[in-house]
Design an enzyme around this catalytic site. Structure first.
Site, short mmCIF file in Angstrom:
data_model
loop_
_atom_site.label_atom_id
_atom_site.label_comp_id
_atom_site.label_asym_id
_atom_site.label_seq_id
_atom_site.Cartn_x
_atom_site.Cartn_y
_atom_site.Cartn_z
N ASP A 38 -26.07 34.95 34.17
CA ASP A 38 -24.88 35.13 34.63
C ASP A 38 -24.44 36.76 34.36
O ASP A 38 -24.49 37.28 33.14
CB ASP A 38 -23.73 34.52 33.82
CG ASP A 38 -22.56 34.12 34.62
OD1 ASP A 38 -22.12 35.07 35.39
OD2 ASP A 38 -22.04 32.92 34.54
N ASP A 86 -20.45 37.49 38.46
CA ASP A 86 -19.09 37.17 38.04
C ASP A 86 -18.16 37.93 38.99
O ASP A 86 -18.32 39.24 39.27
CB ASP A 86 -18.81 37.21 36.62
CG ASP A 86 -17.64 36.80 36.22
OD1 ASP A 86 -17.47 35.44 36.03
OD2 ASP A 86 -16.70 37.45 35.84
N GLU A 125 -19.95 35.41 43.00
CA GLU A 125 -18.71 34.62 42.72
C GLU A 125 -17.67 35.32 43.56
O GLU A 125 -17.34 36.22 43.30
CB GLU A 125 -18.41 34.52 41.34
CG GLU A 125 -17.00 33.31 41.10
CD GLU A 125 -16.36 33.47 39.89
OE1 GLU A 125 -15.51 32.77 39.61
OE2 GLU A 125 -16.20 34.50 39.41
N HIS A 143 -17.38 25.52 35.37
CA HIS A 143 -16.69 25.50 34.00
C HIS A 143 -15.44 26.09 34.39
O HIS A 143 -14.50 26.17 33.27
CB HIS A 143 -17.25 26.62 33.07
CG HIS A 143 -17.29 27.83 33.62
ND1 HIS A 143 -18.02 28.08 34.83
CD2 HIS A 143 -17.03 29.00 33.19
CE1 HIS A 143 -18.14 29.57 35.09
NE2 HIS A 143 -17.35 29.98 34.12
N ASP A 144 -14.97 26.33 35.26
CA ASP A 144 -13.63 26.67 35.68
C ASP A 144 -12.65 25.92 36.48
O ASP A 144 -11.25 25.77 36.33
CB ASP A 144 -13.55 28.12 36.33
CG ASP A 144 -14.19 29.33 36.00
OD1 ASP A 144 -13.91 29.45 34.69
OD2 ASP A 144 -14.77 30.23 36.64
#
Ligand code: NOJ
Ligand code: MG
Length: 538
Positions: A108, A210, A273, A335-336
């Site tokens: 990431d 990200d 993302e 995870h969000d």
């Protein structure tokens, strides 16, 4: 029929097109040292589980040194490993062990912001004359005083933080502990490209990037326009349209530079993302002669209502929006985001698993969804998510999706010998990996059957795609490759529905059902999804 992706010469499909990606949130996967927090040695110990799940690649959420204000998305050293997770040697062991099992490893990369504890930011804030001052975004107060513009942090409140020592504000799109980097500064750009080189030289197979669409802001930092459609049910961030703070042309150019760098290393993937409407989302593929990311993450299955009409529309619109060389991808959890089983119930989460693994494009699974973790109650004193703390009245808590993996029925579900940093799902004594491995009707068994089917069925992995006609509440589509022709019919309601077949074909074989047995009586049972092989009806 022939797939558009395969017309002409036999197309080469790199691993990130035909493969399945599995997101590991390391804090919550497996603890090896009893501190209640997952770590790299824990992931290593569970690699056989991941391989047996039938996935091709692991995306690891951040494991870099970090004060953990945003659980690793505040990076204090882009080229290290936080001691909480291990060290570089532990990372190298994990990478080698993953590769030995044929698994790729994706890191990431967090380019929009660092931690406020990163040495670069400590230098930057030390004085206006520091060489690194311009590596971040510093501005004087507005003429009448107060923040330089009206931008709102994604986590609520002003996106500007006053720094008394040097008498300026710095920009932070997320927490004040996450100052935004200035990608207009060439030295910063070079330093970040070196970070990518560092990890690719070590052998990583790519990056999930990200908030990629945030990394450059419009010159002059103009006020963002108000959003006329905002309601109090939305986050504070949504009060404004992020016209000048995101999706700038210069960010696309940087993505293209990152891609050129990655391409120089062979088959390395870049996953961006990016949350944008289809037309602007598709631009992140770039152009054939100057490509950007391979996969701009597509979150539409998370963001939209779960019904046949909506899914039909978003799937068709997304497919239509892709450039000819753009490979699709799909996500149902992260995870969000809320857990898929919590959002649509377990029966439909099984249908969602079939959808995810039979659509055209790369699927990304999120750890824990494969055992159907549902709603988890986080008591107020155990809330850890800073986004939740800052906007407590909204139903946005991310802790619910970050609870530890329950592995077995032993103490703390085998996750840790200490106290788990977040509570486990309340039903962990029965909903855990061991229990589901022993149950051929489990969610885990369904996921494994679907990844196995995808692996041996080119029509699913790389084949053509077209929407088909379904009964009401039914989402139906065809996949094909060479002479192999499949129909996927997903009943999105709890009542039986008619199975409609295309003209001139009959069912040759039932390849998969979301229900435990494969009842074929010409109807689609309630909450049933089917993968059917078709043959000509002559
Ligand atoms: C997106 C990440 O997925 C999320 O967890 C994080 O809080 C923000 N970016 C900021 O880095
Ligand atoms: Mg640990």
């Amino acid at each position: 029929m022939s797939s558009p992706a395969l017309s002409g010469a036999v197309a080469h499909h790199p691993w990130w097109e035909s493969g399945v990606i599995y997101q590991v949130y390391p804090r919550s996967f497996q603890d090896s040292d009893g501190d209640g927090i997952g770590d790299l040695a824990g992931v290593l110990a569970r690699l056989d589980y991941i391989a047996a799940l039938g996935v091709d690649a692991i995306w690891l959420s951040p494991v870099f040194p970090s004060p953990m204000a945003d659980f690793g998305y505040d990076v204090a050293d882009y080229c290290g490993i936080d001691p909480m997770f291990g060290d570089l040697a532990a990372f190298d062991s994990l990478l080698a062990a993953a590769h030995a099992r044929g698994l790729k490893l994706i890191l990431d990369f967090v380019p929009n912001h660092s931690s406020d504890q990163h040495p670069w930011f400590l230098a930057s804030r030390s004085s206006r004359d520091d060489p690194k001052r311009d590596w971040y975004i510093w501005r004087d107060p507005a003429p009448g005083g107060g923040p330089p513009n009206n931008w709102i942090s994604d986590f609520g409140g002003s996106a500007w933080e006053w720094d008394a020592r040097t008498g300026q504000y710095y920009l932070h799109a997320f927490l004040k502990e996450q100052p935004d980097l200035n990608w207009r500064n060439p030295a910063l750009r070079d330093a970040m490209m070196d970070v990518l080189r560092f990890w690719m030289d070590r052998g990583v197979d790519g990056f999930r990037i990200d908030v990629l669409w945030h990394i450059v802001k419009a010159e002059g930092l103009p006020d963002n326009p108000p959003n006329p459609h905002w309601t109090p049910a939305q986050t504070e961030r949504d009060k404004l349209i992020q016209r000048y703070s995101t999706d700038q042309p210069e960010a696309h150019a940087i993505a293209a530079d990152m891609r050129a760098l990655a391409d120089g290393y062979g088959e390395r993937v870049l996953i961006g993302e990016i949350f944008l409407p289809n037309d602007r989302h598709a631009r992140w593929y770039g152009a054939p002669d100057r490509p950007q990311v391979h996969l701009p993450f597509n979150f539409q299955l998370i963001e939209n209502d779960w019904n046949a009409a909506t899914l039909n529309r978003i799937i068709a619109d997304y497919e239509a929006s892709l450039p000819p060389f753009g490979w699709p991808n799909w996500v149902i959890g992260s995870h969000d985001a809320p857990r898929i089983s919590a959002r649509i119930g377990e029966a439909q989460a099984r249908v969602a698993a079939m959808l995810l693994l039979t659509l055209r494009g790369t699927p990304t699974l999120y750890q824990g969804d494969e055992i159907g973790i549902g709603p988890v109650d986080i008591p107020p004193d155990r809330i850890r998510d800073p986004q939740h703390w800052r906007q407590p009245t909204l139903d946005i808590g991310r802790d619910r999706s970050r609870t530890p993996m329950p592995w077995d029925a032993s103490a703390n579900a085998g996750f840790t010998t200490g106290k788990p940093w977040l509570p486990l799902n309340a039903d962990w004594p029965v909903r855990n990996v061991d229990a589901q491995l022993a149950d051929s009707d489990s969610m885990l068994a369904l996921y494994r059957a679907l990844t196995a089917l995808r692996r041996v069925t080119r029509a699913l992995a790389i084949g053509g795609f077209a929407m088909a006609v379904g009964d009401s509440d039914v989402l139906a589509y065809e996949r094909w490759h060479d002479d192999d022709r499949l129909l996927i019919a997903l009943n999105l309601c709890a009542e039986p529905r008619q199975l409609l077949l295309p003209v001139g074909v009959r069912i040759a074989e039932v390849l998969a059902s979301t229900l435990p047995s494969h009842p074929m009586d010409g109807t689609l049972h309630g909450d049933e999804g089917l993968v059917l092989r078709l043959e000509r009806d002559d």
